[in-house]
Motif scaffolding. Structure first.
Motif, mmCIF file in Angstrom:
data_model
loop_
_atom_site.group_PDB
_atom_site.id
_atom_site.type_symbol
_atom_site.label_atom_id
_atom_site.label_comp_id
_atom_site.label_asym_id
_atom_site.label_seq_id
_atom_site.Cartn_x
_atom_site.Cartn_y
_atom_site.Cartn_z
ATOM 1 N N ALA A 28 0.786 -1.202 0.165
ATOM 2 C CA ALA A 28 -0.187 0.004 0.146
ATOM 3 C C ALA A 28 0.827 1.226 -0.096
ATOM 4 C CB ALA A 28 -0.910 -0.136 1.303
ATOM 5 N N SER A 32 0.140 3.759 -3.014
ATOM 6 C CA SER A 32 -0.323 5.269 -2.742
ATOM 7 C C SER A 32 0.683 6.372 -3.282
ATOM 8 C CB SER A 32 -0.579 5.316 -1.109
ATOM 9 O OG SER A 32 0.742 5.132 -0.492
ATOM 10 N N GLN A 36 -0.881 8.893 -5.749
ATOM 11 C CA GLN A 36 -0.995 10.297 -5.486
ATOM 12 C C GLN A 36 -0.237 11.184 -6.362
ATOM 13 O OE1 GLN A 36 -3.064 11.473 -2.937
ATOM 14 N NE2 GLN A 36 -2.553 13.299 -3.825
ATOM 15 N N GLY A 363 -3.796 0.954 -0.849
ATOM 16 C CA GLY A 363 -3.244 2.172 -1.355
ATOM 17 C C GLY A 363 -3.996 2.857 -2.389
ATOM 18 N N PHE A 364 -5.058 2.654 -2.772
ATOM 19 C CA PHE A 364 -6.036 3.048 -3.481
ATOM 20 C C PHE A 364 -6.969 4.136 -2.647
ATOM 21 C CE2 PHE A 364 -10.285 3.818 -5.340
ATOM 22 C CZ PHE A 364 -10.087 4.157 -6.516
ATOM 23 N N ALA A 366 -5.933 5.092 0.467
ATOM 24 C CA ALA A 366 -5.088 6.098 0.966
ATOM 25 C C ALA A 366 -4.983 7.051 -0.210
ATOM 26 C CB ALA A 366 -4.012 5.429 1.244
ATOM 27 N N ALA A 367 -4.693 6.925 -1.276
ATOM 28 C CA ALA A 367 -4.441 7.911 -2.366
ATOM 29 C C ALA A 367 -5.848 8.850 -2.461
ATOM 30 C CB ALA A 367 -4.085 7.536 -3.539
ATOM 31 N N VAL A 384 -8.021 9.831 -9.207
ATOM 32 C CA VAL A 384 -7.293 8.936 -8.712
ATOM 33 C C VAL A 384 -7.807 7.547 -9.207
ATOM 34 C CG1 VAL A 384 -6.684 7.482 -6.690
ATOM 35 C CG2 VAL A 384 -6.881 9.823 -6.394
#
Length: 423
Positions: A28, A32, A36, A363-364, A366-367, A384
């Motif tokens: 992640a 991210s 980002q 990660g998705f 979080a971004a 995103v």
């Protein structure tokens, strides 16, 4: 084999969960960073696409774009008002819109500009209409105010101890449609009203305004050099026929008629006391800086993933050692070496693969969260999403997981039944 693996994972669920979480968090982090950085790049590029050419006084091109396109508060030197008159009369120019910065209301920047720019910025109005008098304003789509509401401009911001102007109260005449730019959080008012509030007008104080622009974070505001004129008529009609004695300006947004005209104008105004830039060119330089920062962050994420991989290898080697009797029993009951290899490899690979999949999801998220926070504060839409190259990243991680899972599988494969049962 599958039933045996599932039963084994249920029995060792706590350790399996730790492995999955370790892999997910390490994955992640890298995902991210990539998402980002891409969202920031795409969002800023789309925001800059709204403006073809920006002209300002000599100075930092980057700061000129950040202040005029992304509405970041920062001191800008002023250029003579005759530059605006020259551009307005230039046959190569479709329209030229001056901007005046420095005031705010409820945390939203107030931008003095023209009815032309206010009408063309989003293509249409979500409600209401463009301002037609000095006492009217147009708000961006993300401004949480209502049509007809009052706006009392403040010099600077509350955090800076700004002073509220008493000369004029704007009334909201219209709301723009979303543009995905910083202007969605802006309040647009007639530049003529901004000049009058700050004691400026055609042919008045232009020289003093230019000097004051170097001393204040908001160069349009002249509190120390000019006294305000008292009450201003909010019903005064707008006059956007610019003359050479217009007050000094921090920036002018220009819409050339053709691409060739854009390059010619850029060349003509890159000499003397002015600078002309394509926002996209300036962003390219910023992207290069972001690329360096991205490489550093990716290196940090890769280091974290390497540490996780090393710890997983250690854990699995210990785990295989603790399962020597189980492996020996399987071999004693006739399980071939290939089956033992397949069981251990598939079990470990499944855990890492689940962790990678969960890491991409985390990660998705979080971004998406970071982009949402940034969009709320800046007004810039941050798209995103996964791209084709992210599939390559997933393939590389899965291939590495396959190799990593082979290590404990080989250790289990090489164990003889007799040695395992005697352990």
């Amino acid at each position: 084999m599958i039933r045996f693996i599932l039963a084994d994972l249920r029995r060792l669920w706590a350790g399996s969960l730790v492995v999955v979480l370790l892999v997910a968090l390490a994955t992640a982090l890298g995902v991210s960073v990539v998402l980002q950085e891409r969202a920031l790049r795409l969002g800023s590029a789309r925001a800059a696409d709204k403006f073809d050419l920006v002209i300002g006084a000599g100075g930092s091109e980057t700061q000129l774009v950040l202040s005029s396109v992304f509405l970041q508060p920062s001191p800008l030197p002023l250029m003579p008002g005759e530059v605006l008159a020259r551009l307005a009369a230039d046959p190569r120019v479709d329209w030229a819109a001056p901007i005046g910065l420095g005031d705010s209301f409820s945390g939203y920047p107030i931008v003095g500009t023209t009815a032309t720019l206010a009408g063309k910025l989003s293509g249409d109005f979500a409600e209401g209409q463009v301002f037609a008098r000095e006492g009217e304003a147009v708000i961006g789509s993300a401004v949480k105010l209502s049509l007809g509401g009052e706006i009392k401009p403040m010099h600077g911001s509350v955090e800076e101890g700004g002073e509220t102007h008493t000369e004029l109260v704007y009334h909201i005449a219209g709301r723009l449609r979303p543009t995905g730019t910083a202007w969605d959080r802006a309040i647009l008012v007639p530049i003529q009203a901004v000049w009058h509030i700050h004691g400026l007008g055609a042919g008045e104080h232009a020289e003093g305004a230019e000097e004051a622009g170097h001393d204040h974070a908001q160069p349009v505001t002249q509190h120390d050099t000019h006294e305000h004129r008292g009450e201003i008529d909010p019903d005064a009609t707008l006059n956007e026929n610019w003359t050479a004695d217009a007050p000094g300006l921090p920036a002018i947004l220009v819409k050339p008629k053709t691409i060739a005209d854009a390059y010619k104008l850029r060349q003509d105004y890159r000499s003397g006391n002015t600078v002309a830039v394509f926002p996209g060119e300036v962003l390219t330089n910023l992207y290069a800086t972001l690329g360096d920062a991205k490489q550093i962050l990716v290196a940090v994420a890769s280091g974290a993933q390497a540490l996780v991989a090393a710890s997983l290898v250690l854990v699995t080697v210990i785990h295989v050692g603790q399962r020597r009797r189980q492996i020996g029993a399987l071999r004693a009951f006739g399980a071939p070496r290939g089956a033992i290899f397949g069981i251990v490899w598939l079990e470990f690979f499944a855990l890492v693969a689940v962790g990678i999949g969960l890491g991409f999801a985390l990660g998705f998220v979080a971004a998406l969260t970071l982009s949402g926070v940034f969009s709320q504060t800046s007004g810039i839409a941050m798209p995103v999403g996964f791209a084709r190259e992210d599939g390559g990243l997933a393939g590389v991680l899965l291939a590495f997981a396959a190799l990593l899972a082979a290590l404990p599988a080989v250790l289990a494969y090489r164990q003889s039944p007799a040695q395992a049962l005697r352990a």
